[in-house]
Design a protein around this motif. Sequence first.
Motif, mmCIF file in Angstrom:
data_model
loop_
_atom_site.group_PDB
_atom_site.id
_atom_site.type_symbol
_atom_site.label_atom_id
_atom_site.label_comp_id
_atom_site.label_asym_id
_atom_site.label_seq_id
_atom_site.Cartn_x
_atom_site.Cartn_y
_atom_site.Cartn_z
ATOM 1 N N THR A 264 -5.979 0.550 3.338
ATOM 2 C CA THR A 264 -6.605 0.447 2.170
ATOM 3 C C THR A 264 -6.765 1.775 0.752
ATOM 4 N N LEU A 265 -6.094 2.399 1.178
ATOM 5 C CA LEU A 265 -6.346 4.025 0.729
ATOM 6 C C LEU A 265 -5.145 4.208 -0.812
ATOM 7 N N ASN A 266 -5.700 4.383 -1.098
ATOM 8 C CA ASN A 266 -5.555 4.712 -2.799
ATOM 9 C C ASN A 266 -4.572 3.300 -3.193
ATOM 10 N N ASP B 139 -5.562 0.218 -4.904
ATOM 11 C CA ASP B 139 -7.039 -0.748 -5.517
ATOM 12 C C ASP B 139 -6.610 -2.428 -5.718
ATOM 13 N N ASN C 282 -13.722 2.217 -1.656
ATOM 14 C CA ASN C 282 -12.126 2.484 -1.426
ATOM 15 C C ASN C 282 -12.023 0.499 -0.774
ATOM 16 N N ASP D 164 -12.869 -0.949 1.784
ATOM 17 C CA ASP D 164 -13.902 -1.730 3.107
ATOM 18 C C ASP D 164 -15.334 -1.649 3.092
#
Length: 382
Positions: free
Chosen positions: A135-137, A139, A357, A359
């Motif tokens: 999920t990093l960077n 959306d 993020n 999560d």
Amino acid sequence: MKKTLVLMLSVVMALSLLAGCGSGGAPAESDVIKIGVFEPMTGANAAGGEMTVEGIQLANEKMPEILGKKVELVIVDNKSDKVEAANAANKLIEQDKVVAIIGSYGSSLSMAAGDIVKTAQVPAVGCSPTNPLVTLNNDFYFRVCFIDPFQGTVMANYAFNELGARTAAIIQDVQQDYSVGLSKYFVDAFTELTGDPNSIVATVSYNTGDQDFSAQLTSVKGLNPDVIFAPGNYGESALLIKQARDLGMDTPILGGDTWEAPEFLSIGGAAVEGAVFSTHFTSEAPVTEVSEVFLADYQAKYGKAANAFAALGYDAYMVILDAIERAGSADSVAIQQALAETEGFVGATGNITLDENGDAVKSAVINKVEGGKFVYLTTVEP
């Protein structure tokens, strides 16, 4: 006459273009909302994918409509392969015109679809991909499970506090982002707990699909660690533990959530007795009213006790439908915005709030193999 014909053709073409316009690739007036599913139904991760899809299909039966429209699942096999996972995501978006996607079991498989869903602006909700990079960077990628920094810390604490371990060896699948990432977080936490930079006595690797682990195990055996942390696919992990016991190694062996598969027990047999791993959910300790309903419905439909992956699949579907309902729209961007605002959603695996993020902040369950079954030990809060 010719002018009239040209005018009529122009009107027909204009109407055709208007009829084809609709967000997420779906026709604007469609009576069906399509949700894509890309999971490994074949290959090394097949058992995990199949369990997840069972939960998704149960959720679809439980809630088959939203906004007065039928919800149709479009399920594609990503074949436990990164390239196939990317192809599956592309197919769901470009050909099937889904408005949202569920998947995938396996962090590497989810990451393969990351840029695709982000570019197309079609939101994806992962059920069990725990690597932070999913999920990093991005959306447009969310998940309903905890992530590896938490899972690695949970197992390091178990090794240190419950087993009294002060040295550990790592045996990882170097081809799996999940295995490498989770190993790193275990190492970080264990080193901090012991206060000893030399507490990790070895880190050895193997490749997905390997069947012989004698070289790795022999090198670790000579170092005599207090515990072995070996997160990996259920098949390779079961074989690894079996071969360790055949070599006379009685060292406690710990792993992660991928071990929760019937095949882990059938492949490992008596050798995996005593194996301990972290997971997301247990039928022995329902955490919400939804958990109890899910467990009863799953038992009635499939004739067996529910597992964590089915529960996560169930929750991923329900979280998407909740977002569609709150958005009041089946527009993909509107769904994404509603997903980002998910807070306190009551699911089968617990209360789900998605952080900045995307999560889920969730508790972890620790299970142990006893008597050929997965037995609940404890729940660890974040």
